[in-house]
Design a protein around this motif. Structure first.
Motif, PDB file in Angstrom:
ATOM      1  N   ASP A 180       0.826  -1.212   0.000  1.00  0.00           N
ATOM      2  CA  ASP A 180       0.000   0.000   0.000  1.00  0.00           C
ATOM      3  C   ASP A 180       0.858   1.259   0.000  1.00  0.00           C
ATOM      4  O   ASP A 180       0.578   2.219  -0.736  1.00  0.00           O
ATOM      5  CB  ASP A 180      -0.945   0.008   1.201  1.00  0.00           C
ATOM      6  N   LEU A 181       1.923   1.272   0.800  1.00  0.00           N
ATOM      7  CA  LEU A 181       2.816   2.422   0.862  1.00  0.00           C
ATOM      8  C   LEU A 181       3.427   2.683  -0.507  1.00  0.00           C
ATOM      9  O   LEU A 181       3.452   3.829  -0.981  1.00  0.00           O
ATOM     10  CB  LEU A 181       3.919   2.164   1.906  1.00  0.00           C
ATOM     11  N   LEU A 182       3.885   1.630  -1.183  1.00  0.00           N
ATOM     12  CA  LEU A 182       4.523   1.819  -2.486  1.00  0.00           C
ATOM     13  C   LEU A 182       3.523   2.151  -3.592  1.00  0.00           C
ATOM     14  O   LEU A 182       3.864   2.867  -4.529  1.00  0.00           O
ATOM     15  CB  LEU A 182       5.374   0.600  -2.843  1.00  0.00           C
ATOM     16  N   LYS A 183       2.306   1.663  -3.474  1.00  0.00           N
ATOM     17  CA  LYS A 183       1.279   2.057  -4.450  1.00  0.00           C
ATOM     18  C   LYS A 183       1.022   3.555  -4.353  1.00  0.00           C
ATOM     19  O   LYS A 183       0.939   4.250  -5.374  1.00  0.00           O
ATOM     20  CB  LYS A 183      -0.024   1.288  -4.207  1.00  0.00           C
ATOM     21  N   GLU A 184       0.901   4.055  -3.128  1.00  0.00           N
ATOM     22  CA  GLU A 184       0.692   5.493  -2.930  1.00  0.00           C
ATOM     23  C   GLU A 184       1.901   6.288  -3.413  1.00  0.00           C
ATOM     24  O   GLU A 184       1.759   7.325  -4.055  1.00  0.00           O
ATOM     25  CB  GLU A 184       0.412   5.789  -1.460  1.00  0.00           C
ATOM     26  N   ARG A 185       3.092   5.795  -3.091  1.00  0.00           N
ATOM     27  CA  ARG A 185       4.313   6.482  -3.502  1.00  0.00           C
ATOM     28  C   ARG A 185       4.426   6.513  -5.030  1.00  0.00           C
ATOM     29  O   ARG A 185       4.795   7.527  -5.614  1.00  0.00           O
ATOM     30  CB  ARG A 185       5.529   5.793  -2.880  1.00  0.00           C
ATOM     31  N   HIS A 186       4.097   5.405  -5.664  1.00  0.00           N
ATOM     32  CA  HIS A 186       4.171   5.327  -7.121  1.00  0.00           C
ATOM     33  C   HIS A 186       3.186   6.291  -7.774  1.00  0.00           C
ATOM     34  O   HIS A 186       3.496   6.932  -8.788  1.00  0.00           O
ATOM     35  CB  HIS A 186       3.922   3.886  -7.589  1.00  0.00           C
ATOM     36  N   ALA A 187       2.003   6.421  -7.188  1.00  0.00           N
ATOM     37  CA  ALA A 187       0.971   7.308  -7.739  1.00  0.00           C
ATOM     38  C   ALA A 187       1.427   8.769  -7.728  1.00  0.00           C
ATOM     39  O   ALA A 187       1.012   9.550  -8.582  1.00  0.00           O
ATOM     40  CB  ALA A 187      -0.328   7.157  -6.953  1.00  0.00           C
ATOM     41  N   ARG A 188       2.271   9.146  -6.801  1.00  0.00           N
ATOM     42  CA  ARG A 188       2.734  10.535  -6.731  1.00  0.00           C
ATOM     43  C   ARG A 188       4.220  10.665  -7.102  1.00  0.00           C
ATOM     44  O   ARG A 188       4.864  11.676  -6.806  1.00  0.00           O
ATOM     45  CB  ARG A 188       2.444  11.147  -5.368  1.00  0.00           C
ATOM     46  N   ALA A 189       4.765   9.640  -7.749  1.00  0.00           N
ATOM     47  CA  ALA A 189       6.190   9.614  -8.097  1.00  0.00           C
ATOM     48  C   ALA A 189       6.568  10.749  -9.036  1.00  0.00           C
ATOM     49  O   ALA A 189       5.849  11.052  -9.980  1.00  0.00           O
ATOM     50  CB  ALA A 189       6.551   8.270  -8.731  1.00  0.00           C
ATOM     51  N   THR A 190       7.715  11.344  -8.753  1.00  0.00           N
ATOM     52  CA  THR A 190       8.261  12.391  -9.617  1.00  0.00           C
ATOM     53  C   THR A 190       9.379  11.831 -10.495  1.00  0.00           C
ATOM     54  O   THR A 190       9.880  12.524 -11.361  1.00  0.00           O
ATOM     55  CB  THR A 190       8.813  13.554  -8.775  1.00  0.00           C
ATOM     56  N   SER A 191       9.752  10.590 -10.244  1.00  0.00           N
ATOM     57  CA  SER A 191      10.803   9.939 -11.019  1.00  0.00           C
ATOM     58  C   SER A 191      10.290   8.612 -11.544  1.00  0.00           C
ATOM     59  O   SER A 191       9.662   7.854 -10.812  1.00  0.00           O
ATOM     60  CB  SER A 191      12.039   9.688 -10.140  1.00  0.00           C
ATOM     61  N   LEU A 192      10.544   8.341 -12.805  1.00  0.00           N
ATOM     62  CA  LEU A 192      10.189   7.048 -13.372  1.00  0.00           C
ATOM     63  C   LEU A 192      11.275   6.020 -13.087  1.00  0.00           C
ATOM     64  O   LEU A 192      11.059   4.831 -13.291  1.00  0.00           O
ATOM     65  CB  LEU A 192       9.971   7.179 -14.880  1.00  0.00           C
ATOM     66  N   ASP A 193      12.435   6.492 -12.626  1.00  0.00           N
ATOM     67  CA  ASP A 193      13.562   5.601 -12.382  1.00  0.00           C
ATOM     68  C   ASP A 193      13.656   5.155 -10.926  1.00  0.00           C
ATOM     69  O   ASP A 193      13.630   3.969 -10.633  1.00  0.00           O
ATOM     70  CB  ASP A 193      14.879   6.282 -12.771  1.00  0.00           C
ATOM     71  N   TRP A 194      13.781   6.117 -10.034  1.00  0.00           N
ATOM     72  CA  TRP A 194      14.123   5.821  -8.645  1.00  0.00           C
ATOM     73  C   TRP A 194      12.921   5.901  -7.727  1.00  0.00           C
ATOM     74  O   TRP A 194      12.137   6.844  -7.792  1.00  0.00           O
ATOM     75  CB  TRP A 194      15.186   6.802  -8.145  1.00  0.00           C
ATOM     76  N   VAL A 195      12.820   4.939  -6.814  1.00  0.00           N
ATOM     77  CA  VAL A 195      11.774   4.983  -5.796  1.00  0.00           C
ATOM     78  C   VAL A 195      12.042   6.158  -4.855  1.00  0.00           C
ATOM     79  O   VAL A 195      11.119   6.839  -4.425  1.00  0.00           O
ATOM     80  CB  VAL A 195      11.693   3.647  -5.026  1.00  0.00           C
ATOM     81  N   PHE A 196      13.335   6.409  -4.588  1.00  0.00           N
ATOM     82  CA  PHE A 196      13.731   7.532  -3.731  1.00  0.00           C
ATOM     83  C   PHE A 196      14.681   8.439  -4.510  1.00  0.00           C
ATOM     84  O   PHE A 196      15.897   8.357  -4.373  1.00  0.00           O
ATOM     85  CB  PHE A 196      14.376   7.017  -2.437  1.00  0.00           C
ATOM     86  N   PRO A 197      14.105   9.309  -5.367  1.00  0.00           N
ATOM     87  CA  PRO A 197      14.938  10.187  -6.181  1.00  0.00           C
ATOM     88  C   PRO A 197      15.668  11.218  -5.328  1.00  0.00           C
ATOM     89  O   PRO A 197      15.249  11.523  -4.208  1.00  0.00           O
ATOM     90  CB  PRO A 197      13.938  10.858  -7.121  1.00  0.00           C
ATOM     91  N   GLY A 198      16.745  11.739  -5.886  1.00  0.00           N
ATOM     92  CA  GLY A 198      17.513  12.772  -5.204  1.00  0.00           C
ATOM     93  C   GLY A 198      17.995  13.808  -6.197  1.00  0.00           C
ATOM     94  O   GLY A 198      17.986  13.578  -7.404  1.00  0.00           O
ATOM     95  N   PRO A 199      18.444  14.950  -5.707  1.00  0.00           N
ATOM     96  CA  PRO A 199      18.827  16.052  -6.582  1.00  0.00           C
ATOM     97  C   PRO A 199      20.224  15.943  -7.181  1.00  0.00           C
ATOM     98  O   PRO A 199      20.562  16.687  -8.087  1.00  0.00           O
ATOM     99  CB  PRO A 199      18.747  17.268  -5.650  1.00  0.00           C
ATOM    100  N   GLY A 200      21.035  15.030  -6.722  1.00  0.00           N
ATOM    101  CA  GLY A 200      22.435  14.962  -7.164  1.00  0.00           C
ATOM    102  C   GLY A 200      22.646  14.246  -8.484  1.00  0.00           C
ATOM    103  O   GLY A 200      21.702  13.887  -9.192  1.00  0.00           O
ATOM    104  N   LYS A 201      23.917  14.017  -8.800  1.00  0.00           N
ATOM    105  CA  LYS A 201      24.324  13.381 -10.056  1.00  0.00           C
ATOM    106  C   LYS A 201      23.753  11.971 -10.211  1.00  0.00           C
ATOM    107  O   LYS A 201      23.443  11.546 -11.320  1.00  0.00           O
ATOM    108  CB  LYS A 201      25.849  13.295 -10.143  1.00  0.00           C
TER     109      LYS A 201
END
Length: 183
Positions: free
Chosen positions: A74-95
């Protein structure tokens, strides 16, 4: 380790965190995954239909397939629905494109809960709860992705994701019970 007594205070502090840190810490607790494995988790390795996580490269070099509990799915379904990255589950601003730093939110949660902990402590908490539920030894080793090849018996036992699904769900249910979210 975050003890059973400290878990409710820790949980309360985690739930007021921004979603990126809250979800990261909850995933660490509910999977026992290592910091780097969580940071580098890709959406392509999360299967919400089969409720599994695939880690193609782990610390010991072996791939790992883990089942997800209902809570984590359930947590990941919610996270996926509002994902800002198609790559990373936990995106970050760096390289790298994925999260690389956790110190700030670990300090916030420690201060907010009064519970001093590390990410590795969440791994210890997960496996300690699993062991307290009498999860079999070889299942414990597989959940942590520890090798069993030094043990002759362990070499004969196949512990796949489906074999681990029941123990993972029992651990999740126990965590939720300890924090007062489930009875």
């Amino acid at each position: 380790m975050v003890t059973a007594q400290d878990l409710p205070l820790w949980w309360k502090a985690v739930l007021v965190e921004p979603d990126y840190s809250r979800d990261f810490l909850l995933m660490a607790l509910f999977t026992g995954m290592r910091r780097g494995e969580l940071m580098k988790l890709r959406w392509e390795n999360v299967n919400l239909e089969t409720r599994t996580l695939y880690l193609p490269k782990t610390k010991n070099g072996d791939p790992l397939m883990l089942p997800m509990s209902n809570f984590l799915t359930d947590l990941l379904k919610e996270r996926h629905a509002r994902a800002t990255s198609l790559d990373w589950v936990f995106p970050g601003p760096g390289k790298t494109g994925h999260m690389v730093e956790t110190k700030k939110f670990l300090l916030r949660v420690s201060a907010g809960s009064g519970v001093s902990f590390t990410l590795h402590d969440l791994r210890r908490t997960f496996i300690t709860i699993a062991e307290s539920l009498d999860v079999p030894y070889y299942a414990l080793k597989r959940l942590l992705n520890h090798r069993t090849n030094s043990d002759v018996t362990g070499g004969y036992i196949v512990v796949d994701a489906e074999r681990l699904r029941g123990p993972v769900q029992r651990v999740a249910d126990r965590i939720l019970e300890l924090v007062g979210e489930y009875s």
